[in-house]
Design a protein around this motif. Structure first.
Motif, mmCIF file in Angstrom:
data_model
loop_
_atom_site.group_PDB
_atom_site.id
_atom_site.type_symbol
_atom_site.label_atom_id
_atom_site.label_comp_id
_atom_site.label_asym_id
_atom_site.label_seq_id
_atom_site.Cartn_x
_atom_site.Cartn_y
_atom_site.Cartn_z
ATOM 1 N N VAL A 148 22.057 31.832 6.991
ATOM 2 C CA VAL A 148 21.901 31.077 6.106
ATOM 3 C C VAL A 148 20.593 31.545 5.806
ATOM 4 O O VAL A 148 19.772 30.672 6.938
ATOM 5 C CB VAL A 148 22.114 30.805 4.885
ATOM 6 C CG1 VAL A 148 21.783 30.958 3.289
ATOM 7 C CG2 VAL A 148 23.364 31.025 4.656
ATOM 8 N N GLY A 149 19.316 33.397 6.116
ATOM 9 C CA GLY A 149 18.417 33.074 6.506
ATOM 10 C C GLY A 149 18.649 35.417 6.617
ATOM 11 O O GLY A 149 18.997 35.509 5.795
ATOM 12 N N LYS A 150 16.712 35.309 6.636
ATOM 13 C CA LYS A 150 16.220 36.653 6.536
ATOM 14 C C LYS A 150 15.914 36.672 8.164
ATOM 15 O O LYS A 150 15.426 35.971 8.804
ATOM 16 C CB LYS A 150 15.573 36.816 5.563
ATOM 17 C CG LYS A 150 15.834 36.563 4.213
ATOM 18 C CD LYS A 150 15.230 36.669 3.356
ATOM 19 C CE LYS A 150 14.432 35.410 2.754
ATOM 20 N NZ LYS A 150 12.883 35.509 2.155
ATOM 21 N N ILE A 151 15.567 37.984 8.262
ATOM 22 C CA ILE A 151 15.160 38.536 9.877
ATOM 23 C C ILE A 151 14.367 39.764 9.271
ATOM 24 O O ILE A 151 14.823 40.969 8.931
ATOM 25 C CB ILE A 151 16.363 38.926 10.588
ATOM 26 C CG1 ILE A 151 15.758 38.767 12.087
ATOM 27 C CG2 ILE A 151 17.507 40.250 10.112
ATOM 28 C CD1 ILE A 151 16.793 39.577 13.148
ATOM 29 N N TYR A 152 13.652 39.630 10.478
ATOM 30 C CA TYR A 152 12.383 40.706 10.528
ATOM 31 C C TYR A 152 12.538 41.849 11.441
ATOM 32 O O TYR A 152 12.240 40.765 12.752
ATOM 33 C CB TYR A 152 11.004 39.959 9.703
ATOM 34 C CG TYR A 152 11.026 39.564 8.053
ATOM 35 C CD1 TYR A 152 11.093 40.428 7.689
ATOM 36 C CD2 TYR A 152 11.505 38.611 8.205
ATOM 37 C CE1 TYR A 152 11.415 39.783 5.701
ATOM 38 C CE2 TYR A 152 11.695 38.082 6.612
ATOM 39 C CZ TYR A 152 11.483 38.398 6.254
ATOM 40 O OH TYR A 152 11.818 38.317 3.971
ATOM 41 N N ASN A 153 11.529 42.709 11.511
ATOM 42 C CA ASN A 153 11.161 43.642 12.843
ATOM 43 C C ASN A 153 9.473 42.939 13.455
ATOM 44 O O ASN A 153 9.006 43.015 12.607
ATOM 45 C CB ASN A 153 11.184 44.659 12.608
ATOM 46 C CG ASN A 153 11.173 45.023 13.732
ATOM 47 O OD1 ASN A 153 11.013 44.957 15.343
ATOM 48 N ND2 ASN A 153 10.504 46.613 13.772
ATOM 49 N N ILE A 154 9.695 42.515 13.918
ATOM 50 C CA ILE A 154 8.237 41.448 14.781
ATOM 51 C C ILE A 154 7.944 41.688 15.895
ATOM 52 O O ILE A 154 8.169 41.499 17.142
ATOM 53 C CB ILE A 154 8.182 40.307 14.848
ATOM 54 C CG1 ILE A 154 9.137 39.284 13.699
ATOM 55 C CG2 ILE A 154 7.353 39.190 15.076
ATOM 56 C CD1 ILE A 154 8.076 39.019 12.760
ATOM 57 N N HIS A 155 6.600 43.138 15.587
ATOM 58 C CA HIS A 155 6.630 43.970 17.046
ATOM 59 C C HIS A 155 7.543 44.436 17.634
ATOM 60 O O HIS A 155 7.835 43.669 19.065
ATOM 61 C CB HIS A 155 5.367 43.110 18.037
ATOM 62 C CG HIS A 155 4.401 42.336 16.955
ATOM 63 N ND1 HIS A 155 3.237 43.939 16.274
ATOM 64 C CD2 HIS A 155 4.277 41.201 16.314
ATOM 65 C CE1 HIS A 155 2.582 42.599 15.451
ATOM 66 N NE2 HIS A 155 2.790 41.545 15.134
ATOM 67 N N ASP A 156 8.726 44.944 17.374
ATOM 68 C CA ASP A 156 9.584 45.525 18.483
ATOM 69 C C ASP A 156 10.739 44.527 18.574
ATOM 70 O O ASP A 156 11.174 43.913 19.808
ATOM 71 C CB ASP A 156 9.061 46.459 19.645
ATOM 72 C CG ASP A 156 8.582 47.439 19.140
ATOM 73 O OD1 ASP A 156 9.297 48.151 18.191
ATOM 74 O OD2 ASP A 156 7.649 47.712 19.931
ATOM 75 N N TYR A 157 10.797 43.209 18.328
ATOM 76 C CA TYR A 157 11.916 41.777 18.379
ATOM 77 C C TYR A 157 11.862 41.394 17.134
ATOM 78 O O TYR A 157 11.284 41.173 16.475
ATOM 79 C CB TYR A 157 11.177 40.913 19.346
ATOM 80 C CG TYR A 157 10.064 40.318 19.173
ATOM 81 C CD1 TYR A 157 9.930 38.956 18.383
ATOM 82 C CD2 TYR A 157 8.809 40.899 19.867
ATOM 83 C CE1 TYR A 157 8.839 38.133 18.092
ATOM 84 C CE2 TYR A 157 8.134 40.397 19.553
ATOM 85 C CZ TYR A 157 7.115 38.885 18.231
ATOM 86 O OH TYR A 157 6.392 38.651 18.408
ATOM 87 N N PRO A 158 12.783 41.058 17.010
ATOM 88 C CA PRO A 158 13.147 40.272 15.977
ATOM 89 C C PRO A 158 12.565 38.836 15.680
ATOM 90 O O PRO A 158 12.917 37.785 16.516
ATOM 91 C CB PRO A 158 15.502 40.223 15.917
ATOM 92 C CG PRO A 158 15.543 39.750 17.555
ATOM 93 C CD PRO A 158 14.812 40.571 17.904
ATOM 94 N N GLY A 159 12.565 38.414 14.420
ATOM 95 C CA GLY A 159 11.932 36.839 14.001
ATOM 96 C C GLY A 159 12.927 37.017 13.121
ATOM 97 O O GLY A 159 12.580 37.497 11.564
ATOM 98 N N ALA A 160 13.706 35.809 13.092
ATOM 99 C CA ALA A 160 14.124 35.498 11.228
ATOM 100 C C ALA A 160 13.987 34.180 10.618
ATOM 101 O O ALA A 160 13.557 33.070 11.509
ATOM 102 C CB ALA A 160 16.033 34.639 11.865
ATOM 103 N N ILE A 161 14.329 33.858 9.420
ATOM 104 C CA ILE A 161 13.372 32.802 8.925
ATOM 105 C C ILE A 161 14.468 32.480 8.056
ATOM 106 O O ILE A 161 15.485 32.904 7.666
ATOM 107 C CB ILE A 161 12.506 32.726 8.271
ATOM 108 C CG1 ILE A 161 12.496 34.244 6.626
ATOM 109 C CG2 ILE A 161 11.166 34.051 9.013
ATOM 110 C CD1 ILE A 161 11.844 34.312 5.330
ATOM 111 N N LEU A 162 14.812 30.926 7.486
ATOM 112 C CA LEU A 162 15.410 30.396 6.883
ATOM 113 C C LEU A 162 15.375 30.780 5.666
ATOM 114 O O LEU A 162 14.717 30.645 4.994
ATOM 115 C CB LEU A 162 15.635 28.748 7.073
ATOM 116 C CG LEU A 162 15.855 27.440 8.194
ATOM 117 C CD1 LEU A 162 15.378 26.860 7.937
ATOM 118 C CD2 LEU A 162 17.298 28.360 8.992
#
Length: 96
Positions: free
Chosen positions: A7-21
């Motif tokens: 359970v979380g959300k994922i973002y595009n961070i400068h051409d790599y993924p970054g997930a948060i809860l």
């Protein structure tokens, strides 16, 4: 071990993924679960690669939900900086 989500959300961070809860069970981050046998060595390398020392990511345990229906505790790297200007990936799957 197989495909899974947490359970979380994922973002595009400068051409790599970054997930948060997330607290919303319908928001999911999809990926694969791997079983490792030499935790100390593997995490030493992965922590350095993921920027844990620089506080770019932090490694935590979460409940992962396997496609088989099983749930298990697993380690994930959570993005540890602001997502204010980052583009969210609504599918939850960075590779799609």
């Amino acid at each position: 071990m197989g495909k899974a989500y947490f359970v979380g959300k994922i973002y595009n961070i400068h051409d790599y993924p970054g997930a948060i809860l997330s607290t919303n069970a319908s928001e999911r981050v999809y990926g694969s679960i791997y079983k490792i046998t030499n935790k100390a060595n593997v995490f030493e390398v992965l922590d350095r690669y993921e920027g844990v020392e620089e506080h770019l990511f932090k490694r935590i345990t979460v409940n992962a939900h396997l496609s088989s229906g099983d749930t298990l505790k697993t380690w994930v790297y959570i993005y540890n900086r602001s997502i204010a200007d980052k583009k969210r990936i609504y599918s939850g799957d960075y590779l799609n």
